[in-house]
Design a protein around this motif. Structure first.
Motif, PDB file in Angstrom:
ATOM      1  N   PHE A  94      20.962  32.285  47.559  1.00 43.97           N
ATOM      2  CA  PHE A  94      22.249  31.586  47.610  1.00 43.97           C
ATOM      3  C   PHE A  94      22.536  30.885  46.285  1.00 43.97           C
ATOM      4  N   LEU A  95      23.757  31.092  45.781  1.00 43.93           N
ATOM      5  CA  LEU A  95      24.234  30.378  44.591  1.00 43.93           C
ATOM      6  C   LEU A  95      25.676  29.948  44.829  1.00 43.93           C
ATOM      7  N   TRP A  96      25.948  28.682  44.573  1.00 40.28           N
ATOM      8  CA  TRP A  96      27.325  28.192  44.725  1.00 40.28           C
ATOM      9  C   TRP A  96      28.276  28.929  43.797  1.00 40.28           C
ATOM     10  N   THR A  97      27.808  29.295  42.620  1.00 40.69           N
ATOM     11  CA  THR A  97      28.672  29.981  41.661  1.00 40.69           C
ATOM     12  C   THR A  97      29.136  31.344  42.181  1.00 40.69           C
ATOM     13  N   ASP A  98      28.329  31.956  43.047  1.00 39.72           N
ATOM     14  CA  ASP A  98      28.723  33.247  43.614  1.00 39.72           C
ATOM     15  C   ASP A  98      30.002  33.115  44.434  1.00 39.72           C
ATOM     16  N   LEU A  99      30.160  31.987  45.125  1.00 40.78           N
ATOM     17  CA  LEU A  99      31.373  31.776  45.925  1.00 40.78           C
ATOM     18  C   LEU A  99      32.616  31.778  45.037  1.00 40.78           C
ATOM     19  N   LEU A 100      32.507  31.183  43.870  1.00 35.65           N
ATOM     20  CA  LEU A 100      33.622  31.200  42.912  1.00 35.65           C
ATOM     21  C   LEU A 100      33.866  32.625  42.415  1.00 35.65           C
ATOM     22  N   CYS A 101      32.803  33.340  42.101  1.00 33.02           N
ATOM     23  CA  CYS A 101      32.933  34.731  41.642  1.00 33.02           C
ATOM     24  C   CYS A 101      33.593  35.598  42.709  1.00 33.02           C
ATOM     25  N   TYR A 102      33.204  35.412  43.965  1.00 34.64           N
ATOM     26  CA  TYR A 102      33.801  36.188  45.053  1.00 34.64           C
ATOM     27  C   TYR A 102      35.294  35.880  45.180  1.00 34.64           C
ATOM     28  N   THR A 103      35.616  34.619  45.063  1.00 38.79           N
ATOM     29  CA  THR A 103      37.023  34.223  45.151  1.00 38.79           C
ATOM     30  C   THR A 103      37.824  34.879  44.036  1.00 38.79           C
ATOM     31  N   LEU A 104      37.301  34.853  42.821  1.00 39.57           N
ATOM     32  CA  LEU A 104      37.998  35.470  41.688  1.00 39.57           C
ATOM     33  C   LEU A 104      38.094  36.984  41.848  1.00 39.57           C
ATOM     34  N   GLY A 105      37.064  37.612  42.387  1.00 42.20           N
ATOM     35  CA  GLY A 105      37.103  39.060  42.606  1.00 42.20           C
ATOM     36  C   GLY A 105      38.166  39.464  43.610  1.00 42.20           C
ATOM     37  N   VAL A 106      38.248  38.732  44.708  1.00 44.14           N
ATOM     38  CA  VAL A 106      39.272  39.036  45.721  1.00 44.14           C
ATOM     39  C   VAL A 106      40.660  38.748  45.159  1.00 44.14           C
ATOM     40  N   LEU A 107      40.799  37.649  44.433  1.00 41.63           N
ATOM     41  CA  LEU A 107      42.096  37.339  43.818  1.00 41.63           C
ATOM     42  C   LEU A 107      42.511  38.412  42.812  1.00 41.63           C
ATOM     43  N   ALA A 108      41.538  38.987  42.119  1.00 47.79           N
ATOM     44  CA  ALA A 108      41.856  40.089  41.198  1.00 47.79           C
ATOM     45  C   ALA A 108      42.415  41.278  41.984  1.00 47.79           C
ATOM     46  N   GLY A 109      41.834  41.587  43.119  1.00 53.01           N
ATOM     47  CA  GLY A 109      42.343  42.674  43.959  1.00 53.01           C
ATOM     48  C   GLY A 109      43.755  42.393  44.445  1.00 53.01           C
ATOM     49  N   VAL A 110      43.995  41.165  44.879  1.00 54.30           N
ATOM     50  CA  VAL A 110      45.333  40.766  45.335  1.00 54.30           C
ATOM     51  C   VAL A 110      46.331  40.907  44.188  1.00 54.30           C
ATOM     52  N   GLY A 111      45.952  40.439  43.011  1.00 53.03           N
ATOM     53  CA  GLY A 111      46.838  40.525  41.852  1.00 53.03           C
ATOM     54  C   GLY A 111      47.128  41.958  41.447  1.00 53.03           C
ATOM     55  N   LEU A 112      46.107  42.807  41.454  1.00 48.53           N
ATOM     56  CA  LEU A 112      46.314  44.215  41.105  1.00 48.53           C
ATOM     57  C   LEU A 112      47.217  44.903  42.120  1.00 48.53           C
ATOM     58  N   GLU A 113      47.018  44.603  43.398  1.00 45.34           N
ATOM     59  CA  GLU A 113      47.902  45.183  44.419  1.00 45.34           C
ATOM     60  C   GLU A 113      49.353  44.764  44.185  1.00 45.34           C
ATOM     61  N   ARG A 114      49.545  43.501  43.881  1.00 46.69           N
ATOM     62  CA  ARG A 114      50.903  43.005  43.624  1.00 46.69           C
ATOM     63  C   ARG A 114      51.548  43.719  42.445  1.00 46.69           C
ATOM     64  N   LEU A 115      50.771  43.862  41.377  1.00 42.86           N
ATOM     65  CA  LEU A 115      51.297  44.552  40.195  1.00 42.86           C
ATOM     66  C   LEU A 115      51.668  45.991  40.523  1.00 42.86           C
ATOM     67  N   TRP A 116      50.819  46.696  41.265  1.00 45.99           N
ATOM     68  CA  TRP A 116      51.108  48.086  41.623  1.00 45.99           C
ATOM     69  C   TRP A 116      52.338  48.178  42.514  1.00 45.99           C
TER      70      TRP A 116
END
Length: 131
Positions: free
Chosen positions: A101-123
């Motif tokens: 477990f790493l707290w920083t992973d939670l931030l990375c996961y959030t950014l990864g999902v947000l990247a997917g949301v952003g890419l979908e929006r752009l497409w």
């Protein structure tokens, strides 16, 4: 929303390749990339797989499910049962379940999902302009 499954399968395979490359060539990358990008890509992969599995779900629902799954996997790393640690010791188990477990992973996961949301929006916007 109606996602194209072939597109999401392709995005998933591309994301897997990028994630594996980020681990394999970690020594050649800037320290922060090697340390964090793989986790963000893992969460992005989860987002693509949710989109593939439930193509009619809205973007927000897909993001919440993907992020919830990623957070649950991270929280599961606090549980150290021998059978689960044995599973984590395998390559597939380590890639899917992680190791610690790493707290920083939670931030990375959030950014990864947000990247997917952003890419979908752009497409979607690009698709709407061409239609």
């Amino acid at each position: 929303m109606n996602r194209n499954r072939l597109t999401y399968a392709t995005l998933s395979l591309l994301t897997i390749a990028l994630g594996l490359a980020s681990r394999r060539y970690q020594a050649m990358l800037p320290t922060w990339v090697g340390a964090y990008v793989g986790d963000a890509l893992w969460a992005l992969l989860v987002f693509w797989l949710v989109g593939f599995s439930w193509p009619r779900w809205g973007r927000r629902r897909a993001a919440v499910v993907a992020l919830g799954f990623a957070f649950l996997i991270e929280a599961s790393q606090l549980y150290q049962a021998p059978w689960l640690n044995a599973l984590r010791a395998t390559t597939p188990g380590r890639l899917v379940l992680g190791q610690g477990f790493l707290w920083t992973d939670l931030l990375c996961y959030t950014l990864g999902v947000l990247a997917g949301v952003g890419l979908e929006r752009l497409w979607q916007r690009a698709k709407a302009k061409t239609s």
